[in-house]
Each structure stands twice: as C-alpha cells, then as structure tokens.
Design a protein around this motif. Structure first.
Motif: not given
Length: 303
Positions: A89-105
């Motif tokens: 039920n979250q219609k809109n958000v103020g910001g989106i972050l995407a750190d793509l690729g594969v983590s060092s883990h």
C-alpha cells in the motif's frame, strides 16, 4: 537502532545518500539490500515517521535485516518493484537506490561460482531457489546461443570461437565447475594473461543466468511509475552494458537513447539530471574497496 552486520562496504556510500536528498518523513527503497550498508545509512537519515523498503532475492541477505520498525524487507527480485509497492500500500516514494552488479560477498563466496578464483559448482544464480545455473546453460544451450551470450554480454570478439570450443568440450565431459570452464578456456586465454577475457566470459554467463539486462529495464520503467514528483533515482553501475541503459533512460526516457524534442527544441524526458557528469569513486575509495574501481553513479530526479 540495532547495529547492522554488513558483509561488504557500500560503494559510493555518501554520494548515494546525498543523491537521494532524503526527507526525514519520506519513504524510500533500497533495491539491492545485500549487506544492509546503504539501508543503514538511509535509516540514519530518516525520522520516526520515515519508511524504507529493502529488496533482495538472495537468502544470504536475510541475515542482515535490521530490527527497525521503519524498515520492511521484501523477499523478491526488484523487477517486481511496482507489484510489491502495491502489496504494501505504498503508492509513491521519494527516492530509489539501486547498487547493481554482484557484491564482494558473492565474489568471495567459494560456493556460488561467481569468480574463477575458486573451484565451485557453476551456479551464478542470485536467487538459488529458481532459474537455470551457468553449468546448465553451458551444457544445454546451442553453440549459436552461447556465442550470442558471450558476444552480447561479455563483449568478447572471439565469442564464436569460444562457443565452438565449449560445444566440442562438453561432448567429452560436462562443464560443471569453474575449473571445468577454465580448462575449456585455457587454450584461448591462458590463465594468467587472459584474466580480463575470463572475467568477461564469467560476466556474460552471470548476466544471462540472472536475466540482468531485462530485469534492469523492467526496474527502471517501474521506478519512474513509483517515484513521486521530484523523487530521486540513484543508480550505481559496474559495466558498460548496464551503464548505457541507465544513461539513455535518464537522458531520453528510453533505452535506445532516441532523442525526442518538443516544439522549442528541448529534449522530452521524464527526468532532470542531478549530475550531468557521471560520479566515480575517489582514489582513496578505489584503493580500499576494489569493487568500486569500475563503479559509476548516476542521479536523476523525476519531473
């Protein structure tokens, strides 16, 4: 807030947080939760009424879920961003972050097959519960399909030659492990001098296994729908294929980079660029975090 155990140091952390322009009572999404580093920083900038949704399809990430009532963990692929936001039920958000690729883990996990540094089953699935493994692709896809994967996603000029060698080799014995794959490639690359080409071949397989390019397109399209007006989209890329998609989408609103101008000659795009020049890590960060060396940060604001 309880301390969050992180299994990798976030890349471009402060630059990403600055780019989100976080409002204390706002709602935000971390599409690549992973070790929780970026999410932790976002939570530290939120007030009591703020909300954060963290996406991750990898079961390993669930060990890092913070005990924070403002945080909601979404067990799923970020290609379903819009559906999950509707569910919550979250219609809109103020910001989106995407750190793509594969983590060092993931690169350091000897059991996942992401790196040619370790002998392991050729899996490469971000979600170990679904989809084809890298070994299944190498052993069952046609020679032509393998050549296309290596050329399109690894940008290997000798993709056809590599695919032919794979097709011949698998007739003698299946290619099930990273060492099996290295043995197949050795006549063309060598192990020491061909590390760049090996990395490109492994990258190509990983992208195919996880459908990364199509998933990225779906996410970017849905992010535009989910963002509120003036909302920020912050994306960190690590190779030219994904960076080109993000750059084109930010500048033109499409993935081909086709420019559409209005009557006055202005480019029609749903975004305003926050950083016209791509942001890269400092020399200090590149020394301390090898994963950051190829990172590029792009920030856009929805009009």
């Amino acid at each position: 807030m309880d301390e969050i155990k992180t299994y990798h140091v976030p890349v471009l952390l402060q630059e990403s947080i600055d780019g989100l322009n976080i409002q204390a009572d706002g709602s935000y999404v971390d599409l690549t939760f992973g070790g929780g580093g970026h999410s932790q920083a976002i939570l530290e900038n939120l007030g009591a009424e703020g909300k954060l949704y963290g996406f991750d399809q990898d079961a390993d990430a669930e060990a890092n879920i913070p005990k924070d009532k403002r945080f909601t963990f979404v067990r799923g692929n970020f290609r379903f961003l819009s559906n999950f936001m509707d569910w919550h039920n979250q219609k809109n958000v103020g910001g989106i972050l995407a750190d793509l690729g594969v983590s060092s883990h993931h690169f350091d996990d000897k059991t996942r097959g992401f790196s040619f540094r370790f002998d392991a089953a050729l899996d490469m699935r971000m979600n170990k519960r679904a989809g084809r493994t890298a070994s299944e692709i190498l052993n069952t896809a046609s020679e032509e399909e393998i050549a296309q994967i290596l050329f399109q996603y690894g940008e290997l000029r000798n993709a056809k030659e590599i695919a032919s060698l794979i097709a011949r080799s698998r007739k003698k014995a299946p290619i099930n492990t990273t060492n099996d794959f290295l043995e197949v490639l050795k006549p063309l690359f060598g192990i020491d001098k061909g590390k760049k080409s090996l990395a490109q071949a492994f990258q190509a397989l990983r992208i195919e296994v996880n459908g990364e390019m199509e998933v990225l397109k779906e996410m970017l399209t849905q992010a535009l729908e989910v963002l509120e007006p003036s909302g920020r989209l912050v994306v960190i890329t690590y190779h030219s294929l994904e960076d080109r998609l993000v750059k084109n989408f930010f500048k033109t609103g499409n993935f081909e980079g086709k420019v559409d101008k209005d009557f006055f000659g202005n480019i029609s795009t749903p975004f305003s660029l926050i950083n016209n020049k791509v942001i890269t890590p400092s020399e200090k960060e590149m020394i301390s975090n090898s994963r950051s060396r190829s990172a590029k940060l792009r920030i856009a604001q929805k009009k």
